[in-house]
Scaffold this motif. Sequence first.
Motif, PDB file in Angstrom:
ATOM      1  N   ALA A  66      -3.937 -13.846  17.296  1.00  0.00           N
ATOM      2  CA  ALA A  66      -4.133 -12.902  18.400  1.00  0.00           C
ATOM      3  C   ALA A  66      -5.621 -12.852  18.727  1.00  0.00           C
ATOM      4  O   ALA A  66      -6.464 -13.117  17.863  1.00  0.00           O
ATOM      5  CB  ALA A  66      -3.638 -11.510  18.031  1.00  0.00           C
ATOM      6  N   GLU A  80      -1.563 -11.815  22.366  1.00  0.00           N
ATOM      7  CA  GLU A  80      -0.904 -12.566  21.303  1.00  0.00           C
ATOM      8  C   GLU A  80      -0.870 -14.056  21.642  1.00  0.00           C
ATOM      9  O   GLU A  80      -0.619 -14.440  22.776  1.00  0.00           O
ATOM     10  CB  GLU A  80       0.523 -12.067  21.105  1.00  0.00           C
ATOM     11  CG  GLU A  80       0.611 -10.612  20.707  1.00  0.00           C
ATOM     12  CD  GLU A  80       2.004 -10.043  20.909  1.00  0.00           C
ATOM     13  OE1 GLU A  80       2.984 -10.828  20.825  1.00  0.00           O
ATOM     14  OE2 GLU A  80       2.117  -8.830  21.170  1.00  0.00           O
ATOM     15  N   ALA A 108       0.499  -9.208  14.680  1.00  0.00           N
ATOM     16  CA  ALA A 108       0.840  -8.561  15.957  1.00  0.00           C
ATOM     17  C   ALA A 108       2.320  -8.351  16.247  1.00  0.00           C
ATOM     18  O   ALA A 108       2.701  -7.276  16.697  1.00  0.00           O
ATOM     19  CB  ALA A 108       0.196  -9.304  17.135  1.00  0.00           C
ATOM     20  N   SER A 109       3.174  -9.364  16.038  1.00  0.00           N
ATOM     21  CA  SER A 109       4.554  -9.232  16.515  1.00  0.00           C
ATOM     22  C   SER A 109       5.546  -9.820  15.518  1.00  0.00           C
ATOM     23  O   SER A 109       5.193 -10.637  14.653  1.00  0.00           O
ATOM     24  CB  SER A 109       4.720  -9.945  17.854  1.00  0.00           C
ATOM     25  OG  SER A 109       4.675 -11.349  17.682  1.00  0.00           O
ATOM     26  N   THR A 110       6.795  -9.426  15.676  1.00  0.00           N
ATOM     27  CA  THR A 110       7.875  -9.993  14.853  1.00  0.00           C
ATOM     28  C   THR A 110       7.926 -11.499  14.997  1.00  0.00           C
ATOM     29  O   THR A 110       8.078 -12.226  13.998  1.00  0.00           O
ATOM     30  CB  THR A 110       9.228  -9.384  15.284  1.00  0.00           C
ATOM     31  OG1 THR A 110       9.219  -7.987  15.024  1.00  0.00           O
ATOM     32  CG2 THR A 110      10.383 -10.038  14.541  1.00  0.00           C
ATOM     33  N   GLU A 111       7.798 -11.993  16.216  1.00  0.00           N
ATOM     34  CA  GLU A 111       7.934 -13.428  16.465  1.00  0.00           C
ATOM     35  C   GLU A 111       6.837 -14.222  15.772  1.00  0.00           C
ATOM     36  O   GLU A 111       7.090 -15.302  15.213  1.00  0.00           O
ATOM     37  CB  GLU A 111       7.919 -13.697  17.974  1.00  0.00           C
ATOM     38  CG  GLU A 111       9.126 -13.161  18.722  1.00  0.00           C
ATOM     39  CD  GLU A 111       9.083 -11.649  18.943  1.00  0.00           C
ATOM     40  OE1 GLU A 111      10.148 -11.071  19.256  1.00  0.00           O
ATOM     41  OE2 GLU A 111       7.999 -11.043  18.796  1.00  0.00           O
ATOM     42  N   SER A 139      -1.986  -3.403  10.582  1.00  0.00           N
ATOM     43  CA  SER A 139      -1.152  -2.728  11.581  1.00  0.00           C
ATOM     44  C   SER A 139      -1.957  -1.932  12.583  1.00  0.00           C
ATOM     45  O   SER A 139      -1.479  -1.634  13.679  1.00  0.00           O
ATOM     46  CB  SER A 139      -0.141  -1.798  10.896  1.00  0.00           C
ATOM     47  OG  SER A 139      -0.809  -0.799  10.158  1.00  0.00           O
ATOM     48  N   SER A 146      -3.503   0.500  17.605  1.00  0.00           N
ATOM     49  CA  SER A 146      -2.412  -0.311  17.080  1.00  0.00           C
ATOM     50  C   SER A 146      -2.706  -1.799  17.251  1.00  0.00           C
ATOM     51  O   SER A 146      -3.130  -2.259  18.309  1.00  0.00           O
ATOM     52  CB  SER A 146      -1.105   0.036  17.794  1.00  0.00           C
ATOM     53  OG  SER A 146      -0.061  -0.797  17.335  1.00  0.00           O
ATOM     54  N   LEU A 148      -0.241  -3.917  15.731  1.00  0.00           N
ATOM     55  CA  LEU A 148       1.069  -4.444  15.354  1.00  0.00           C
ATOM     56  C   LEU A 148       2.133  -3.667  16.114  1.00  0.00           C
ATOM     57  O   LEU A 148       2.124  -2.434  16.113  1.00  0.00           O
ATOM     58  CB  LEU A 148       1.293  -4.286  13.844  1.00  0.00           C
ATOM     59  CG  LEU A 148       2.628  -4.777  13.284  1.00  0.00           C
ATOM     60  CD1 LEU A 148       2.637  -6.306  13.228  1.00  0.00           C
ATOM     61  CD2 LEU A 148       2.868  -4.213  11.886  1.00  0.00           C
ATOM     62  N   HIS A 149       3.037  -4.380  16.770  1.00  0.00           N
ATOM     63  CA  HIS A 149       4.134  -3.704  17.449  1.00  0.00           C
ATOM     64  C   HIS A 149       4.991  -2.964  16.418  1.00  0.00           C
ATOM     65  O   HIS A 149       5.274  -3.479  15.332  1.00  0.00           O
ATOM     66  CB  HIS A 149       4.981  -4.710  18.218  1.00  0.00           C
ATOM     67  CG  HIS A 149       4.251  -5.370  19.348  1.00  0.00           C
ATOM     68  ND1 HIS A 149       3.675  -4.656  20.380  1.00  0.00           N
ATOM     69  CD2 HIS A 149       3.991  -6.672  19.604  1.00  0.00           C
ATOM     70  CE1 HIS A 149       3.108  -5.499  21.239  1.00  0.00           C
ATOM     71  NE2 HIS A 149       3.276  -6.724  20.784  1.00  0.00           N
ATOM     72  N   ASP A 151       8.065  -2.409  16.172  1.00  0.00           N
ATOM     73  CA  ASP A 151       9.306  -3.067  15.756  1.00  0.00           C
ATOM     74  C   ASP A 151       9.067  -4.253  14.823  1.00  0.00           C
ATOM     75  O   ASP A 151      10.014  -4.883  14.346  1.00  0.00           O
ATOM     76  CB  ASP A 151      10.120  -3.504  16.984  1.00  0.00           C
ATOM     77  CG  ASP A 151       9.384  -4.525  17.853  1.00  0.00           C
ATOM     78  OD1 ASP A 151       8.279  -4.972  17.479  1.00  0.00           O
ATOM     79  OD2 ASP A 151       9.926  -4.868  18.927  1.00  0.00           O
ATOM     80  N   ALA A 152       7.783  -4.557  14.541  1.00  0.00           N
ATOM     81  CA  ALA A 152       7.470  -5.682  13.652  1.00  0.00           C
ATOM     82  C   ALA A 152       7.388  -5.262  12.190  1.00  0.00           C
ATOM     83  O   ALA A 152       7.258  -6.116  11.311  1.00  0.00           O
ATOM     84  CB  ALA A 152       6.154  -6.335  14.078  1.00  0.00           C
TER      85      ALA A 152
END
Length: 300
Positions: A66, A80, A108-111, A139, A146, A148-149, A151-152
């Motif tokens: 990121a 990202e 940053a994200s789940t993906e 996070s 923030s 980190l999303h 949902d991650a």
Amino acid sequence: ANSQERPAGRVPGVSASSLLPLPAPGETPRRVLTIAGTDSGGGAGIQADSRTIALCGLHACVAVAAVTGQNTVGVSGFHEIPPQIVADQVRPVVSDIGVGAAKTGMLASTEIIEAVADVALELGIGRDTAVPLVVDPVSASMHGDSLLHADALDAVRHRLIPLATVVTPNLDEVRLITGIDVIDDKTARAAAEALHALGAQWSVVKGGHLRTSSTSTDLLYDGDRMLEFTSPRLPTGNDHGGGDTLAAAIACALAHGRSVPDAVAFGKEWVTRSLAAAYDLGAGHGPVSPLWRLHESVDA
């Protein structure tokens, strides 16, 4: 920094104050890979990782996950990197250059977390492999922004932490990941146990943000031993990048083949000295500084 195991006392063989050996001019140094986000202000993230890795005498390889816009006051935004591009930065480094250890920071994200976990498994990076992995589950910035999303967090718990040789959250991250609000020694120990239960080989609960204590005590737990690493609390607000610096130093020591307790002892000593050398920068929190290493004897 002191290391001890209660009630057994000091951990034998841990030499927290010894510096890592520097390579001779022209000698290929050991390598550490950092997979993390950038900090345009240079205080944290990949910039802090690379600074510590270089000053420890190792070669830093990087995979950018990121890009942030930030300074000493806060984070204005981040972009990202596509998950496949993150993984594609890791593969050629490991296959050609080779690394002795790796660490993660802002993902940053789940993906992105899933892509990093998949490529780590593919290449043999992580606990119980030849390439130990330090997971710093970033996070939020120290300013509360923030990184980190929300949902991650499940991906952090179930994909990333189970790959960790060592996991090194700060107290805010401990609360987000485990639901435990660390306020004293008892809750710190419960948090270390909860992190280990998620699958990390070793868990670290850092006491640097527990401002009510006159000392900074980090706990290290492997499911059997609960080790303590204590240093005096330093009166400075210039602590930007402290978590990144600790995790990077631990990774450097692991790349040199040190045991996890010895590596954490080294990291604790390194970040404590870097806090003592921190400097003012901008209008907010200045960075911890490993530049003190330049003043040490090459033979130290």
